[in-house]
Design a protein around this motif. Structure first.
Motif, PDB file in Angstrom:
ATOM      1  N   ALA A  50       4.067 -10.367  -5.431  1.00  0.00           N
ATOM      2  CA  ALA A  50       5.523 -10.403  -5.616  1.00  0.00           C
ATOM      3  C   ALA A  50       6.114  -9.015  -5.793  1.00  0.00           C
ATOM      4  O   ALA A  50       7.275  -8.774  -5.444  1.00  0.00           O
ATOM      5  N   THR A  51       5.305  -8.085  -6.339  1.00  0.00           N
ATOM      6  CA  THR A  51       5.821  -6.745  -6.657  1.00  0.00           C
ATOM      7  C   THR A  51       5.289  -5.677  -5.709  1.00  0.00           C
ATOM      8  O   THR A  51       5.265  -4.496  -6.052  1.00  0.00           O
ATOM      9  N   THR A 174       9.105  -4.548   1.863  1.00  0.00           N
ATOM     10  CA  THR A 174       9.150  -5.335   0.629  1.00  0.00           C
ATOM     11  C   THR A 174      10.574  -5.422   0.079  1.00  0.00           C
ATOM     12  O   THR A 174      11.429  -4.583   0.368  1.00  0.00           O
ATOM     13  N   GLY A 175      10.774  -6.438  -0.740  1.00  0.00           N
ATOM     14  CA  GLY A 175      12.052  -6.556  -1.424  1.00  0.00           C
ATOM     15  C   GLY A 175      12.359  -5.352  -2.290  1.00  0.00           C
ATOM     16  O   GLY A 175      13.523  -4.953  -2.423  1.00  0.00           O
ATOM     17  N   TYR A 176      11.323  -4.750  -2.861  1.00  0.00           N
ATOM     18  CA  TYR A 176      11.538  -3.571  -3.702  1.00  0.00           C
ATOM     19  C   TYR A 176      12.030  -2.379  -2.887  1.00  0.00           C
ATOM     20  O   TYR A 176      12.808  -1.562  -3.375  1.00  0.00           O
ATOM     21  N   HIS A 197       6.589  -8.991   2.642  1.00  0.00           N
ATOM     22  CA  HIS A 197       7.601 -10.005   2.360  1.00  0.00           C
ATOM     23  C   HIS A 197       8.304 -10.500   3.617  1.00  0.00           C
ATOM     24  O   HIS A 197       8.398  -9.784   4.621  1.00  0.00           O
ATOM     25  N   ASP A 198       8.808 -11.741   3.527  1.00  0.00           N
ATOM     26  CA  ASP A 198       9.441 -12.372   4.678  1.00  0.00           C
ATOM     27  C   ASP A 198      10.939 -12.046   4.738  1.00  0.00           C
ATOM     28  O   ASP A 198      11.500 -11.385   3.854  1.00  0.00           O
ATOM     29  N   GLU A 200      13.567 -13.873   4.322  1.00  0.00           N
ATOM     30  CA  GLU A 200      14.370 -14.418   3.230  1.00  0.00           C
ATOM     31  C   GLU A 200      14.348 -13.482   2.020  1.00  0.00           C
ATOM     32  O   GLU A 200      15.391 -13.205   1.426  1.00  0.00           O
ATOM     33  N   ARG A 201      13.169 -13.005   1.658  1.00  0.00           N
ATOM     34  CA  ARG A 201      13.057 -12.093   0.510  1.00  0.00           C
ATOM     35  C   ARG A 201      13.754 -10.762   0.802  1.00  0.00           C
ATOM     36  O   ARG A 201      14.462 -10.216  -0.054  1.00  0.00           O
ATOM     37  N   ALA A 204      17.500 -11.267   0.648  1.00  0.00           N
ATOM     38  CA  ALA A 204      17.924 -11.542  -0.723  1.00  0.00           C
ATOM     39  C   ALA A 204      18.018 -10.265  -1.545  1.00  0.00           C
ATOM     40  O   ALA A 204      18.857 -10.150  -2.449  1.00  0.00           O
ATOM     41  N   ASP A 205      17.173  -9.293  -1.220  1.00  0.00           N
ATOM     42  CA  ASP A 205      17.166  -8.038  -1.968  1.00  0.00           C
ATOM     43  C   ASP A 205      18.004  -6.942  -1.309  1.00  0.00           C
ATOM     44  O   ASP A 205      17.939  -5.783  -1.722  1.00  0.00           O
TER      45      ASP A 205
END
Length: 222
Positions: A50-51, A174-176, A197-198, A200-201, A204-205
């Motif tokens: 996730a991170t 990545t979302g980050y 990450h996909d 959607e992620r 979203a970020d």
């Protein structure tokens, strides 16, 4: 778009990951007595996934709490990752080197960033022969804080003498990476689907664009 600075992530964006982070994490977890197959290992691995993109020492501080334990885990992670790189498990993603060359030929500065330590970043750059491929490379220790803070992008701006945050493009998997770009005020925050990450992620970020790979990035500026 008046993009003059392009801040590119490494693993998952310009460099193939192929599960190396998870394999190195497994070695780090074993050092702290957490073996694969258990609930605790599964919980930690989910957090690592996730991170993705975050400074690795920050991840280990979250997982193991005590600073001494986090440092032990981080050292074990780095040793395992370095061994994987030395064994040849490190390759550029298709079109990455050509994209960096095109961006620089077009007059844009390119800065490579990572959530790894300087030692690990340098190992990857050396393995790829990329020591001089970009204008600059930055790790969290160079900037003060790693992702998802804006420090890496803003340090790139300061070090390259770029005039405005609106002249920055940030790209990552990545979302980050997306949060770093949006918090820095970058005009372009591009997510690529070659890493952690996909779509959607990434959206979203804060992704302004989602690309199949880094080779599509120059087309965004046209």
């Amino acid at each position: 778009m008046d993009i003059r600075l392009v801040v590119l992530d490494m693993a998952g964006t310009t460099v193939a990951d192929d599960g190396l982070v998870e394999r190195a994490f497994e070695a780090a977890a074993r050092t702290l007595g957490v073996e694969p197959g258990g609930a605790e290992h599964a919980r930690m691995l989910a957090h690592v996934r996730a991170t993705m993109g975050e400074s690795k020492i920050s991840v280990f501080r979250h997982l193991f709490g005590e600073e001494a334990a986090a440092q032990r885990a981080n050292l074990a992670f780095e040793a395992a990752y370095h061994d994987l790189v030395e064994d040849g498990h490190c390759a550029a993603l298709p079109g990455a080197a050509e994209t960096i060359e095109r961006l620089r030929t077009d007059g844009r500065r390119v800065v490579l960033t990572t959530g790894f330590s300087r030692a690990t970043q340098d190992r990857i750059l050396a393995a790829l022969g990329w020591q001089d491929i970009a204008d600059l490379s930055l790790c969290p220790a160079d900037a003060g804080r790693g992702r998802p803070y804006p420090d890496l992008a803003l340090t790139a701006l300061l070090r390259t003498g770029t005039e405005s945050v609106r002249q920055i493009a940030v790209a990552g998997d990545t979302g980050y990476d997306m949060l770093t770009g949006t918090r820095a005020g970058a005009a372009v925050v591009a997510g690529v689907l070659t890493g952690a990450h996909d779509e959607e992620r990434l959206r979203a970020d804060g992704a302004t664009h989602v690309l199949g790979g880094i080779g599509e990035l120059p087309g965004v500026f046209l």
